[in-house]
Design a protein around this motif. Structure first.
Motif: not given
Length: 485
Positions: A281-283, A299-305, A308-310
């Motif tokens: 909720v912070t990110l 979140v992981l997609e937002h930070v460019g990982i 992330a989905g898989r």
């Protein structure tokens, strides 16, 4: 041995545990007892991983969408309640480790009807969970290999984990050790990545501050009442924390295992749940479409990982298999305890040479297979009833634990005070506070459409089990009178 004698053997007086801390229902295996095959590392990981379910990774999005950033308060309130309940259960389990855990304590503290009823309701809850988790795992596997029917994957995962549980308790412990280990590593990595992103320490990220916590309608965009509505969606995510007290009876040092598990429940909930949800909720804005799906993937997609989905699919599958594995174990041990106390067919209390309750495991799995079948043939009727009628069982279990602890504390203090190595804080005041909190959640469920349906159907299930308890009790008394007359 008569049924009544078997019962008392299954629920010994407090303090009757052997010198090794185990109750008479546990021994070296092959002698009618469960085998103490769980190592300390197994118990530690079962305790840590028990609070990390698939609902955290996927289901938390619904709570965030309903409540907003205030979902943190929902998790905090539910977490406090679980900590109190686990402390009460830990007090009883450390003094007298039992395979039936709170059901055995309710039997002694509140009466045979209580142990019978809550034991069967808990068994019912977990065999329904088997169907839910088997279907969830099958959906993920089917998305990877669409050529294989979904029902086939459900059959495969159920069969593999059934074989694991039938092998030995050590097999269950080893599988759960690695399942839980993957979940812990995953959530720990998420906490590290999320924290770096919050402070803008990852490439392409900037420090976010508190804009997402206070913007978009504020911290409580739907008002204070939404906190309690959110609590309804998260309180059941903590079901499973109590598994370690059932498993402790099959460990090398039950008292130490229970003490360690109950003492660590605070940081486990604080770090894994509150910590990770705070990062979400912070990110991200709580009202974004991405959060409503899988907030952790978002979140992981937002930070460019990349991927992330898989990656999250693999983690969720691991969480599902972990829950399925633990569900089989938990349901079978509760069935074993019920059989040992004469509240289930006596065959449930038999064990193999390896100390495994084969009949109890297979009986639980058969019901799970039936539930899976209904999930595919009658998802909106029969399976919907099974799912909703087990929905409030967690609250019933917690209430029984609270009332049992109120009486068991006095019994243990009178008979074996030296076994009170774990004590409930501020007894009996915090116990009554927990009862009040649970009562509030129960009452609040009647104000929510979905919660009301679950509560009504769960009360129907409870009424059926209570009626069965009365019938069994009447027959038991009649059987006891017949030889005398």
């Amino acid at each position: 041995m008569s049924a009544d004698t078997t019962t008392r053997a299954g629920s010994p007086p407090a303090g009757s545990a052997g010198t090794d801390g185990r109750s008479p229902g546990h021994g070296p295996g092959g002698d009618g007892h469960l085998k103490a095959g769980l190592k300390n590392r197994h118990l530690s990981m079962i305790a840590i991983g028990g609070v990390i379910g698939a609902g955290l990774f996927v289901g938390s999005g619904a709570g965030i969408a309903t409540t907003g950033p205030g979902i943190l308060l929902s998790y905090a309130l539910a977490g406090v309640l679980v900590v109190l309940v686990m402390r009460m259960l830990g007090e009883m389990a450390a003094a007298d480790p039992q395979s039936g855990s709170f059901s055995a304590y309710a039997d002694r503290a509140l009466g045979r009807w209580a142990g019978f009823s809550i034991g069967w309701l808990y068994w019912f809850f977990w065999v329904v969970v088997l169907a839910v988790e088997a279907t969830a795992g099958a959906k993920i596997l089917n998305s990877w290999m669409p050529g294989v029917p979904q029902w086939a994957f459900a059959l495969i995962v159920m069969a593999v984990l059934t074989a694991t549980n039938l092998g030995s308790v050590a097999s269950y412990g080893e599988f759960e050790f690695w399942f839980a280990g993957i979940k812990v590593v995953a959530i720990a990595a998420f906490l590290v990545v999320g924290t770096l992103a919050v402070f803008g320490l990852l490439p392409g990220t900037d420090a976010v501050g508190t804009s997402n916590l206070t913007g978009h309608g504020g911290f409580l965009p739907h008002g204070v009442g939404a906190v309690f509505t959110g609590m309804l969606t998260v309180v059941f995510a903590f079901m499973g924390s109590e598994i370690v007290t059932l498993a402790a009876g099959e460990s090398e040092n039950p008292e130490k295992a229970v003490s360690k598990a109950t003492n660590s429940v605070i940081w486990r909930i604080g770090v894994f749940y509150l910590g990770s949800i705070l990062l979400v909720v912070t990110l991200l804005p709580w009202d974004s479409d991405a959060v409503k799906g899988s907030p952790y993937v978002a979140v992981l997609e937002h930070v460019g990982i990349p991927g992330a989905g898989r990656v999250m699919d693999v983690i969720v599958l691991t969480a599902v298999l972990s829950c399925l594995n633990s569900g089989m174990y938990t349901a079978s041990r509760m069935a074993f305890s019920l059989g040992q106390r004469g509240d289930a067919p006596r065959a449930f209390a038999t064990v193999t040479k390896r100390g495994v309750p084969r009949v109890a495991i297979l009986s639980s799995v058969v019901f799970g297979f039936v539930a899976v079948f209904f999930n595919y043939t009658s998802p909106d009727t029969v399976f919907s009833f099974l799912l909703n009628s087990s929905g409030a069982v967690a609250l019933f279990v917690w209430l029984v634990i609270c009332f049992s602890q109120l009486r068991m504390r006095r019994i243990i203090e009178r008979e074996c005070p030296e076994r009170l190595t774990v004590r409930m804080w501020l007894y009996p005041y915090l116990t009554w506070a927990a009862i009040g909190m649970i009562g509030f959640v129960v009452a609040y469920m009647f104000t929510d459409a979905d919660g009301r349906k679950q509560m009504y159907l769960s009360l129907v299930a409870a009424a059926i089990v209570l009626a069965a308890s009365a019938v069994v009790g009447r027959r038991r008394r009649a059987a006891a009178v017949a030889p005398a007359s």
